[in-house]
Design an enzyme around this catalytic site. Structure first.
Site, PDB file in Angstrom:
ATOM      1  N   ASN A 194      37.591 -30.329  36.929  1.00  0.00           N
ATOM      2  CA  ASN A 194      38.364 -30.906  35.643  1.00  0.00           C
ATOM      3  C   ASN A 194      39.171 -30.044  35.204  1.00  0.00           C
ATOM      4  O   ASN A 194      39.141 -28.982  34.873  1.00  0.00           O
ATOM      5  CB  ASN A 194      36.971 -31.389  34.725  1.00  0.00           C
ATOM      6  CG  ASN A 194      37.713 -31.405  33.195  1.00  0.00           C
ATOM      7  OD1 ASN A 194      38.829 -31.990  32.871  1.00  0.00           O
ATOM      8  ND2 ASN A 194      36.961 -31.150  32.133  1.00  0.00           N
ATOM      9  N   GLY A 195      40.428 -30.479  34.900  1.00  0.00           N
ATOM     10  CA  GLY A 195      41.338 -29.454  34.170  1.00  0.00           C
ATOM     11  C   GLY A 195      42.998 -29.579  34.868  1.00  0.00           C
ATOM     12  O   GLY A 195      43.169 -30.711  35.897  1.00  0.00           O
ATOM     13  N   GLU A 196      43.716 -28.562  34.763  1.00  0.00           N
ATOM     14  CA  GLU A 196      45.091 -28.490  35.208  1.00  0.00           C
ATOM     15  C   GLU A 196      45.168 -27.103  35.461  1.00  0.00           C
ATOM     16  O   GLU A 196      44.869 -26.047  34.844  1.00  0.00           O
ATOM     17  CB  GLU A 196      46.079 -29.001  34.440  1.00  0.00           C
ATOM     18  CG  GLU A 196      46.086 -30.249  33.894  1.00  0.00           C
ATOM     19  CD  GLU A 196      46.222 -31.475  34.748  1.00  0.00           C
ATOM     20  OE1 GLU A 196      47.013 -31.030  35.929  1.00  0.00           O
ATOM     21  OE2 GLU A 196      45.977 -32.673  34.659  1.00  0.00           O
TER      22      GLU A 196
ATOM     23  N   ILE B 271      49.663 -38.616  12.243  1.00  0.00           N
ATOM     24  CA  ILE B 271      49.056 -39.418  11.211  1.00  0.00           C
ATOM     25  C   ILE B 271      49.362 -38.681   9.980  1.00  0.00           C
ATOM     26  O   ILE B 271      49.414 -37.772   9.607  1.00  0.00           O
ATOM     27  CB  ILE B 271      47.464 -39.617  11.609  1.00  0.00           C
ATOM     28  CG1 ILE B 271      46.725 -38.119  11.498  1.00  0.00           C
ATOM     29  CG2 ILE B 271      47.216 -40.401  13.024  1.00  0.00           C
ATOM     30  CD1 ILE B 271      45.373 -38.445  11.758  1.00  0.00           C
TER      31      ILE B 271
ATOM     32  N   GLY C 182      49.450 -27.599  19.404  1.00  0.00           N
ATOM     33  CA  GLY C 182      49.796 -25.998  19.139  1.00  0.00           C
ATOM     34  C   GLY C 182      48.573 -25.171  18.964  1.00  0.00           C
ATOM     35  O   GLY C 182      48.492 -24.174  18.314  1.00  0.00           O
TER      36      GLY C 182
ATOM     37  N   ARG D 260      37.622 -39.441  37.532  1.00  0.00           N
ATOM     38  CA  ARG D 260      38.908 -38.877  37.502  1.00  0.00           C
ATOM     39  C   ARG D 260      39.994 -39.809  36.331  1.00  0.00           C
ATOM     40  O   ARG D 260      39.929 -41.073  36.389  1.00  0.00           O
ATOM     41  CB  ARG D 260      39.546 -39.455  38.881  1.00  0.00           C
ATOM     42  CG  ARG D 260      40.779 -38.732  39.011  1.00  0.00           C
ATOM     43  CD  ARG D 260      41.399 -39.137  40.524  1.00  0.00           C
ATOM     44  NE  ARG D 260      42.710 -38.592  40.636  1.00  0.00           N
ATOM     45  CZ  ARG D 260      43.603 -39.070  41.844  1.00  0.00           C
ATOM     46  NH1 ARG D 260      43.136 -39.895  42.426  1.00  0.00           N
ATOM     47  NH2 ARG D 260      44.619 -38.575  41.968  1.00  0.00           N
TER      48      ARG D 260
ATOM     49  N   CYS E 179      39.270 -34.674  33.929  1.00  0.00           N
ATOM     50  CA  CYS E 179      38.338 -35.507  34.396  1.00  0.00           C
ATOM     51  C   CYS E 179      36.904 -35.199  33.713  1.00  0.00           C
ATOM     52  O   CYS E 179      36.734 -34.359  32.719  1.00  0.00           O
ATOM     53  CB  CYS E 179      38.256 -35.441  35.869  1.00  0.00           C
ATOM     54  SG  CYS E 179      39.885 -35.686  36.880  1.00  0.00           S
TER      55      CYS E 179
END
Length: 626
Positions: free
Chosen positions: A78-80, A294, A368, A52, A2
């Site tokens: 904001n985040g996890e 890509i 990564g 959100r 978010c």
């Protein structure tokens, strides 16, 4: 994932104004928004807002600002938090209403206070408002995955995930900090705690800010140099033990990052790090993981074939997009909108393109990032090791060149470029940051007034004699959060995509510090242990090749389609009105760059990076300062 913003202020900031600030970040959170203002004592009011992007608990129960059951605590975040389910088991006494990790932060704070942050494993920028004593805390994750800016002025605190909400506040003063610009031109980013504006700062990675009626305290709950030395007290020297334990930690980190209530995939370049993360994700998945890469028509940039081969080997559901220079060029003008502070890492363009591709199918993508910094992957680390071996000889050459007569003859400047670099590397606090000295000189001369040193003159703080390790720690403190993670955050959030980095898991980072350095670097074999874990999943011949990396043809652009725009930006008349750059020196340097062509990086005389940094600054300036 978010965007958050808010304030603690005696100014009369209305909810409508807070919403304007919040909506500048709609790309970070298109699914929902919330803005609330609460009066507190001593004439202050607290405003909290969030945009959100729904990842966990897609129901309205995940709405923010979120409040504790007893009404004491309010949070925007904001985040996890990847270990939120484990923490929830420890917090069973709390009456949870939702299944999202935000509520776990609230419950953890109520039980453990602000020290609860040390228990969180994840990426986050958090604001906690505690009504018990009207204290507001700002918190940033350990390595700086999520951004958090704040402004301190006249006893007020204003904060935001980006600079845009701060700039949107009525009365915001756009006063540029000239003292950071020489370092920006040289490094191509502005590192925390600095920002482009006066009175505005970035909260440092692993940092906490406490605001209480105008009084401010900041401290670090996780600091690279301190954690490194603490972990070294319990070293791991056995290779097989380290490989087994690191592999298990990475598997756990990947698995925890696959928890989401929305589609998930992975970036896949075909290099060691992204390939290993993808392999572990595929191992943990009951169906083919969606992977994205890509490619470029220009062969020197193109790694698409390698990524495709890895995807086929692992059995992922792979999507590949081949793009041309014109498609990359189209994104140049959007850089300042989403990187709302000057930022000149040109690989941002390719990162935006792969993020756009992934967002067409998923909302979360594994990456990564962090493998090079924590496991000794960059080519510069090889150069640093060689430079340490030659340092004494370089000091002798420097001393001879500065003898009377020889110094006047400018002997050191006539030495071959590589010899000149080693001889000139005499700064005790920047030994691992050697390079073309004329780049530093020019960056300093371009900007009016005194500025910060172009290098980060802090190397003695790490207390490490091995230059290679010291440079890795420095990169973790500066280049990784200031450049790499900033690049990925803004590029992915441009398309409302959440990027997750398993290698930057708290347990993985700390375990890497315990490992003997020879397990990471052995006789020129960089990233040794990470490569060996990757070989457990993928055939060696699919991975072993020189590192390419993303890039753009900046010389061709600056001397071609951007030439007219660059010429206007560096005209003496324009620069004198702007009063930021030395008009004559800057104009002469860039005019010379456009005329002379590419002399090659080995000469130290191709100033494309300085010119690109200047161009992106001016592009930002014309977007926000006009």
């Amino acid at each position: 994932m978010c965007g958050i913003c808010g304030f603690v202020s005696k100014q009369n900031i209305t909810r409508e104004q807070l919403k304007i600030m919040n909506d500048t970040m709609i790309h970070r959170g298109p699914d929902d928004s919330g803005e609330e203002i609460y009066p507190i004592r001593n004439g202050y009011q607290v405003g909290l807002a969030q945009r959100r992007l729904s990842i966990m608990d897609l129901s309205p129960l995940g709405h923010q600002p979120m409040h504790s059951a007893n009404g004491r605590i309010s949070v925007v975040y904001n985040g996890e938090i990847y270990n939120f389910q484990e923490l929830k088991e420890e917090l069973k006494d709390y009456p949870f209403r939702s299944t999202c990790d935000t509520e776990v932060i609230i419950a953890a704070y109520l039980k453990w206070g602000i020290d609860c942050i040390s228990r969180l494993n994840g990426m986050f920028a958090i604001c906690i408002f505690d009504r018990e004593d009207d204290t507001v805390y700002l918190v940033r994750d350990r390595i700086g995955k999520k951004p958090l800016y704040y402004e301190l002025s006249d006893g007020n605190l204003i904060f935001g995930s980006e600079l845009k909400p701060l700039m949107a506040r009525e009365g915001f003063q756009k006063r540029i900090r000239k003292d950071v610009l020489s370092r920006y031109l040289f490094q191509q980013y502005i590192n925390a705690p600095d920002s482009i504006f006066e009175q505005v700062y970035k909260l440092e990675p692993g940092g906490i800010l406490q605001f209480h009626y105008g009084e401010v305290k900041t401290w670090k709950y996780w600091d690279i140099k301190n954690v490194y030395h603490e972990m070294r007290k319990n070293p791991v020297t056995d290779y097989e033990q380290a490989k087994s334990e690191l592999k298990a930690l990475l598997q756990k980190a990947v698995k925890s990052r696959m928890i989401a209530d929305v589609p998930l995939g992975a970036f896949l370049s075909g290099g060691y790090d992204s390939s290993l993360m993808t392999a572990m994700a595929q191992e943990a998945s009951s169906e083919p993981v969606k992977t994205f890469s890509i490619g470029f028509h220009e062969e020197r940039y193109n790694e698409a074939g390698y990524a495709r081969a890895v995807a086929e080997h692992l059995g992922t559901k792979h999507t590949e997009l081949i793009i041309d220079e014109a498609e990359m060029f189209k994104l140049v003008e959007s850089i300042p909108k989403y990187y709302d502070e000057p930022f000149a890492d040109s690989s941002q363009i390719a990162t935006m393109l792969v993020s756009k591709l992934a967002r067409e199918q998923v909302t979360v993508a594994l990456s990564g990032d962090g493998g090079d910094e924590f496991f000794c992957g960059y080519n510069i680390y090889e150069n640093v090791r060689q430079a340490q071996r030659l340092d004494m000889l370089g000091g002798m050459v420097h001393g001879i060149c500065n003898l009377p007569g020889l110094k006047q003859a400018g002997l050191e400047g006539k030495l071959p470029f590589r010899v000149r670099v080693i001889a000139g590397n005499r700064g005790k606090e920047s030994k691992t940051q050697f390079g073309a000295g004329n780049y530093v000189t020019r960056a300093q001369k371009m900007v009016l007034g005194e500025g910060q040193p172009c290098h980060f003159e802090i190397e003695s703080e790490y207390g490490v004699s091995d230059w290679q390790i010291r440079r890795m720690l420095l990169d973790m403190d500066t280049y990784l959060p200031g450049d790499i993670l900033c690049k990925v955050d803004r590029a992915s959030m441009k398309y409302s995509l959440e990027a997750r980095c398993p290698i930057l898991d708290k347990e993985v980072m700390e375990y890497s510090f315990r490992m003997d350095h020879s397990l990471k670097y052995d006789k020129g074999n960089k990233k040794r242990i990470l490569k060996d874990i990757a070989y457990d999943y993928i055939k060696r011949e699919l991975l072993d090749r020189p590192k390419v990396g993303f890039g753009v043809p900046m010389d061709q652009w600056l001397r071609g389609p951007l030439r007219e725009q660059l010429t206007d930006m560096c005209s003496r008349e324009y620069l004198k009105k702007q009063r930021i750059f030395d008009a004559d020196f800057t104009a002469d340097m860039i005019e010379g760059y456009m005329k002379t062509g590419d002399k090659g990086p080995a000469t130290g005389e191709n100033y494309s990076k300085l010119t690109w940094s200047f161009f992106t600054f001016q592009q930002w300036y014309q977007t926000y300062m006009k």
